[in-house]
Write a protein that holds these residues in place. Structure first.
Motif, PDB file in Angstrom:
ATOM      1  N   PHE A 114       0.858  -1.178   0.000  1.00 51.71           N
ATOM      2  CA  PHE A 114       0.000   0.000   0.000  1.00 51.71           C
ATOM      3  C   PHE A 114       0.900   1.236   0.000  1.00 51.71           C
ATOM      4  O   PHE A 114       1.881   1.300   0.758  1.00 51.71           O
ATOM      5  CB  PHE A 114      -0.906   0.026   1.234  1.00 51.71           C
ATOM      6  CG  PHE A 114      -1.945  -1.071   1.247  1.00 51.71           C
ATOM      7  CD1 PHE A 114      -2.604  -1.432   0.081  1.00 51.71           C
ATOM      8  CD2 PHE A 114      -2.269  -1.727   2.430  1.00 51.71           C
ATOM      9  CE1 PHE A 114      -3.564  -2.426   0.087  1.00 51.71           C
ATOM     10  CE2 PHE A 114      -3.231  -2.721   2.446  1.00 51.71           C
ATOM     11  CZ  PHE A 114      -3.881  -3.068   1.269  1.00 51.71           C
ATOM     12  N   ILE A 115       0.563   2.224  -0.832  1.00 54.13           N
ATOM     13  CA  ILE A 115       1.353   3.446  -0.936  1.00 54.13           C
ATOM     14  C   ILE A 115       0.457   4.623  -0.590  1.00 54.13           C
ATOM     15  O   ILE A 115      -0.626   4.793  -1.159  1.00 54.13           O
ATOM     16  CB  ILE A 115       1.941   3.606  -2.349  1.00 54.13           C
ATOM     17  CG1 ILE A 115       2.859   2.414  -2.661  1.00 54.13           C
ATOM     18  CG2 ILE A 115       2.714   4.917  -2.468  1.00 54.13           C
ATOM     19  CD1 ILE A 115       3.374   2.385  -4.088  1.00 54.13           C
ATOM     20  N   VAL A 116       0.903   5.448   0.362  1.00 56.83           N
ATOM     21  CA  VAL A 116       0.114   6.588   0.827  1.00 56.83           C
ATOM     22  C   VAL A 116       1.002   7.826   0.845  1.00 56.83           C
ATOM     23  O   VAL A 116       2.232   7.723   0.900  1.00 56.83           O
ATOM     24  CB  VAL A 116      -0.448   6.330   2.244  1.00 56.83           C
ATOM     25  CG1 VAL A 116      -1.298   5.067   2.272  1.00 56.83           C
ATOM     26  CG2 VAL A 116       0.680   6.228   3.270  1.00 56.83           C
ATOM     27  N   ARG A 130      -2.302   9.833  -8.725  1.00 56.59           N
ATOM     28  CA  ARG A 130      -3.230   8.711  -8.544  1.00 56.59           C
ATOM     29  C   ARG A 130      -4.374   8.765  -9.539  1.00 56.59           C
ATOM     30  O   ARG A 130      -4.710   7.768 -10.182  1.00 56.59           O
ATOM     31  CB  ARG A 130      -3.778   8.745  -7.111  1.00 56.59           C
ATOM     32  CG  ARG A 130      -4.783   7.621  -6.795  1.00 56.59           C
ATOM     33  CD  ARG A 130      -5.546   7.962  -5.532  1.00 56.59           C
ATOM     34  NE  ARG A 130      -6.373   9.149  -5.718  1.00 56.59           N
ATOM     35  CZ  ARG A 130      -6.682  10.011  -4.740  1.00 56.59           C
ATOM     36  NH1 ARG A 130      -6.239   9.822  -3.509  1.00 56.59           N
ATOM     37  NH2 ARG A 130      -7.432  11.065  -4.997  1.00 56.59           N
ATOM     38  N   GLU A 131      -4.980   9.945  -9.690  1.00 58.48           N
ATOM     39  CA  GLU A 131      -6.135  10.071 -10.579  1.00 58.48           C
ATOM     40  C   GLU A 131      -5.740   9.962 -12.048  1.00 58.48           C
ATOM     41  O   GLU A 131      -6.518   9.477 -12.873  1.00 58.48           O
ATOM     42  CB  GLU A 131      -6.870  11.389 -10.316  1.00 58.48           C
ATOM     43  CG  GLU A 131      -7.573  11.429  -8.969  1.00 58.48           C
ATOM     44  CD  GLU A 131      -8.447  10.198  -8.735  1.00 58.48           C
ATOM     45  OE1 GLU A 131      -9.330   9.915  -9.569  1.00 58.48           O
ATOM     46  OE2 GLU A 131      -8.233   9.509  -7.710  1.00 58.48           O
ATOM     47  N   ALA A 132      -4.527  10.400 -12.386  1.00 64.99           N
ATOM     48  CA  ALA A 132      -4.049  10.244 -13.764  1.00 64.99           C
ATOM     49  C   ALA A 132      -3.922   8.764 -14.108  1.00 64.99           C
ATOM     50  O   ALA A 132      -4.291   8.327 -15.201  1.00 64.99           O
ATOM     51  CB  ALA A 132      -2.710  10.955 -13.938  1.00 64.99           C
ATOM     52  N   ILE A 133      -3.408   7.987 -13.147  1.00 65.37           N
ATOM     53  CA  ILE A 133      -3.280   6.540 -13.341  1.00 65.37           C
ATOM     54  C   ILE A 133      -4.661   5.895 -13.440  1.00 65.37           C
ATOM     55  O   ILE A 133      -4.919   5.050 -14.297  1.00 65.37           O
ATOM     56  CB  ILE A 133      -2.480   5.908 -12.184  1.00 65.37           C
ATOM     57  CG1 ILE A 133      -1.040   6.410 -12.200  1.00 65.37           C
ATOM     58  CG2 ILE A 133      -2.517   4.385 -12.259  1.00 65.37           C
ATOM     59  CD1 ILE A 133      -0.222   5.972 -10.990  1.00 65.37           C
ATOM     60  N   ARG A 158      -5.864   2.547  -6.088  1.00 66.69           N
ATOM     61  CA  ARG A 158      -6.687   1.664  -5.247  1.00 66.69           C
ATOM     62  C   ARG A 158      -7.341   2.511  -4.170  1.00 66.69           C
ATOM     63  O   ARG A 158      -6.669   2.986  -3.249  1.00 66.69           O
ATOM     64  CB  ARG A 158      -5.839   0.556  -4.629  1.00 66.69           C
ATOM     65  CG  ARG A 158      -6.666  -0.510  -3.912  1.00 66.69           C
ATOM     66  CD  ARG A 158      -5.765  -1.591  -3.341  1.00 66.69           C
ATOM     67  NE  ARG A 158      -6.504  -2.638  -2.703  1.00 66.69           N
ATOM     68  CZ  ARG A 158      -6.919  -3.768  -3.279  1.00 66.69           C
ATOM     69  NH1 ARG A 158      -6.656  -3.967  -4.557  1.00 66.69           N
ATOM     70  NH2 ARG A 158      -7.589  -4.677  -2.619  1.00 66.69           N
ATOM     71  N   ASP A 159      -8.649   2.727  -4.324  1.00 61.88           N
ATOM     72  CA  ASP A 159      -9.405   3.556  -3.387  1.00 61.88           C
ATOM     73  C   ASP A 159      -8.744   4.940  -3.300  1.00 61.88           C
ATOM     74  O   ASP A 159      -8.497   5.570  -4.321  1.00 61.88           O
ATOM     75  CB  ASP A 159      -9.483   2.863  -2.025  1.00 61.88           C
ATOM     76  CG  ASP A 159     -10.564   3.441  -1.144  1.00 61.88           C
ATOM     77  OD1 ASP A 159     -11.459   4.136  -1.674  1.00 61.88           O
ATOM     78  OD2 ASP A 159     -10.529   3.218   0.080  1.00 61.88           O
TER      79      ASP A 159
END
Length: 310
Positions: A114-116, A130-133, A158-159
């Motif tokens: 998990f990456i945050v 994140r959203e581009a991916i 992811r989420d």
């Protein structure tokens, strides 16, 4: 207590970057683990690191890594030399390219993380990446260094976070032809295939991991509880092997059992006559899905070479 980050660094897409923390997405801590004991005393077994020639115990500070190039001849590498490797990607995951997830063969997938975002600074940059991916429906590929190795890592949305999966290199994947070339090209009769497909159709369902039960783990817990209470431990009675039947009969019996809802009794198809069997080999109704890849040689290390005396 909040989990401790396994790795911290930066995620970079072109000129956009943000601090991130990486956490293992899976754990085996809940599994029962055992210690090795001396059967005579009940004391734990202690392992020591000793010199293979002198038998003397060696302190951790005096232990270095070595790669054996010939019998008894080693290339010695100290920690500073190993730290100098792959400095460029030491603390940064830089996205190099985007690929469809379907292009990645499952055999290359290794460990999930998990990456945050790490802290408040850079959260917007993290969300942009994140959203581009997510919008492109692609998987981002980059490199990361941990466990003294450089890994290829695949990133997907992811989420509210990202999931990263480390990937194997081609030299780590064995060539499937070494295993599958010996399998004969069997001609499957249509009536047998239709029955097998019918069985598959009756067993279709949804992937629901919450229904998975680790029966062996449960049996271990039960065994430990019985030992604590001083109960007698008895080995379960082994089931007698089922009768060997004709493959067509096995398929028909399976279909019949599915329709009646009665428990199925395992049956093994009868071996064909005239074909040589490999000892220990069992016939199977359906083949196991294959995997692909190639092996390649590892690059040679460079450092001081020492030959063992003797």
């Amino acid at each position: 207590m909040a989990p401790r980050a396994y790795w911290k660094g930066y995620l970079k897409l072109s000129l956009v970057s943000c601090p991130i923390a990486l956490y293992p997405a899976t754990s085996e801590r809940e599994k029962i683990s055992f210690h090795q004991l001396n059967k005579e005393t009940g004391n734990r077994i202690r392992y020591r690191k000793v010199d293979a020639e002198t038998g003397d115990e060696v302190e951790s500070a005096d232990i270095i890594k070595g790669f054996e190039v010939n019998k008894g001849e080693y290339i010695e590498l100290d920690p500073d030399e190993l730290e100098a490797v792959a400095i460029e990607s030491k603390r940064t995951i830089e996205i190099d390219e985007f690929v469809p997830k379907s292009d990645i063969d499952e055999i290359y997938m290794r460990d999930p993380y998990f990456i945050v975002p790490d802290g408040e600074v850079g959260q917007q940059a993290f969300a942009v990446i994140r959203e581009a991916i997510r919008k492109e429906g692609m998987v981002a590929l980059g490199k990361v260094v941990f466990t003294s190795r450089e890994h290829i890592i695949a990133l997907e949305a992811r989420d509210k976070g990202l999931m990263g999966i480390t990937l194997r290199y081609p030299y780590e994947v064995r060539d499937q032809n070494e295993y599958f070339d010996g399998i004969e090209n069997e001609k499957v009769p249509k009536d047998m295939l239709d029955l097998a497909i019918h069985i598959v159709e009756t067993k279709k369902g949804k992937f629901e991991p919450e229904k998975f039960e680790d029966q062996y783990e449960d049996a271990l817990k039960d065994l430990i509880r019985k030992k604590q209470k001083g109960e007698k431990i008895e080995r379960p009675t082994e089931r007698a092997p089922s009768n060997v039947v004709n493959l067509m009969d096995a398929l028909r019996q399976s279909v019949k059992a599915d329709r009646s809802g009665a428990p199925q009794k395992a049956v093994r198809p009868q071996a064909k006559k005239g074909k040589k069997r490999i000892e220990g080999q069992r016939e199977m109704l359906l083949p196991i899905t294959g995997k692909k890849g190639k092996e390649a040689s590892k690059p040679a290390a460079r450092s001081t070479t020492r030959r063992k005396a003797g």
